[in-house]
Motif scaffolding. Structure first.
Motif, short mmCIF file in Angstrom:
data_model
loop_
_atom_site.label_atom_id
_atom_site.label_comp_id
_atom_site.label_asym_id
_atom_site.label_seq_id
_atom_site.Cartn_x
_atom_site.Cartn_y
_atom_site.Cartn_z
N ARG A 144 0.83 -1.21 0.00
CA ARG A 144 0.00 0.00 0.00
C ARG A 144 0.86 1.26 0.00
N GLU A 146 3.85 1.53 -1.25
CA GLU A 146 4.43 1.64 -2.59
C GLU A 146 3.42 2.20 -3.58
N ALA A 147 2.19 1.70 -3.51
CA ALA A 147 1.16 2.15 -4.44
C ALA A 147 0.79 3.61 -4.22
N ARG A 148 0.91 4.06 -2.96
CA ARG A 148 0.49 5.43 -2.64
C ARG A 148 1.57 6.47 -2.91
N PHE A 149 2.81 6.12 -2.62
CA PHE A 149 3.86 7.13 -2.63
C PHE A 149 4.97 6.92 -3.67
N GLU A 151 6.94 6.27 -7.24
CA GLU A 151 6.75 6.88 -8.55
C GLU A 151 6.45 5.80 -9.60
N LYS A 179 -2.08 17.45 -12.25
CA LYS A 179 -2.28 16.14 -11.63
C LYS A 179 -1.03 15.26 -11.68
N PRO A 207 -0.51 8.30 -12.08
CA PRO A 207 -0.04 7.82 -10.77
C PRO A 207 -1.07 6.92 -10.11
N ARG A 208 -0.60 5.93 -9.39
CA ARG A 208 -1.51 4.93 -8.83
C ARG A 208 -2.47 5.48 -7.80
N TYR A 209 -2.13 6.60 -7.20
CA TYR A 209 -3.01 7.14 -6.17
C TYR A 209 -4.18 7.93 -6.76
N ILE A 210 -4.19 8.09 -8.09
CA ILE A 210 -5.30 8.78 -8.75
C ILE A 210 -6.21 7.76 -9.42
N LYS A 211 -7.49 7.82 -9.14
CA LYS A 211 -8.45 6.90 -9.74
C LYS A 211 -8.79 7.35 -11.16
#
Length: 232
Positions: A144, A146-149, A151, A179, A207-211
């Motif tokens: 989690r 890694e997926a959030r922060f 690159e 974004k 980026p993974r934190y953006i849906k």
């Protein structure tokens, strides 16, 4: 080596390999529960073979001192072969699909399980327990983070239908820049009747934190953009 020590080390190898393998199995990876157990047990067996070899060599030299120059036992040779040889098994878990590589984490977990198995077989219990805890924490808890922060992102294609090309360019460039979405490629379609651009296809790294659904929703509200589609 005493029989109870052999049993203890084999059992510990099963537990260690099973713990790490369970995490991989839970996430439906190519190498899972049983594979990791077998790798860890096999590495432990190799380590114990090395110890048996050293014990046997020492016993022969003590019984026959004249053999001292003829008998040798290399405690690291078989272990080195395990560490290098496990790469073939790890390569089998790596999948190349649509420009992306998957399975590297599973391949790495197999390699580290083999290393831990060598530690088990050699009787380094503290090292075994601490390294197992560290590996399990990395696999189970850090994804989690890694997926959030980290690159990394998802490569997607977004089709835009619009009225004015110049207006659309300013809107899209500003939105993606805000974004932190990287544009990989742009394809424009040209209508035959009046030679004006009517739609465009953007290939972007999100980026993974953006849906993705949020991007579609936000782009749809801009004036001048008629329709936004996610291209599979």
């Amino acid at each position: 080596m005493l029989i109870h020590e052999v049993v203890l080390r084999i059992a510990l190898a099963v537990i260690v390999g099973g713990l790490i393998g369970y995490e991989r199995e839970f996430k439906n990876r190519p190498a899972g529960f049983r594979t990791h157990i077998l790798v860890c047990v096999g590495a432990a067996v190799i380590s114990m073979i090395q110890l048996y070899s050293v014990e046997e060599t020492t016993r022969l030299i003590l019984a026959h001192p004249q053999l001292q120059s003829a008998l040798k036992a290399d405690i690291g040779r078989l272990g080195a072969q395990v560490i290098s040889g496990i790469g073939f098994l790890g390569a089998g878990t790596i999948i190349h699909e649509k420009g992306s590589v998957k399975g590297l984490t599973t391949a790495a977990s197999l390699w580290v399980v083999a290393c831990i198995g060598l530690a088990v077989g050699l009787g380094y219990y503290t090292l075994t327990l601490l390294s197992t805890a560290a590996v399990f924490m990395v696999l189970a808890s850090l994804k989690r983070f890694e997926a959030r922060f980290m690159e990394k992102g998802n490569l997607v294609k977004i089709e835009l239908q619009y009225i004015d090309k110049k207006q659309l360019t300013y809107i899209i460039e500003g939105y993606f820049e805000d974004k932190n979405i990287k544009v990989q490629n742009i394809e424009f379609s040209l209508e035959d009747d009046d030679n004006i651009y009517k739609s465009s296809l953007y290939t972007v790294l999100v980026p993974r934190y953006i849906k993705i659904s949020k991007i579609i929703q936000e782009l749809s509200v801009y004036e001048g953009i008629e329709k936004v589609n996610l291209v599979e």
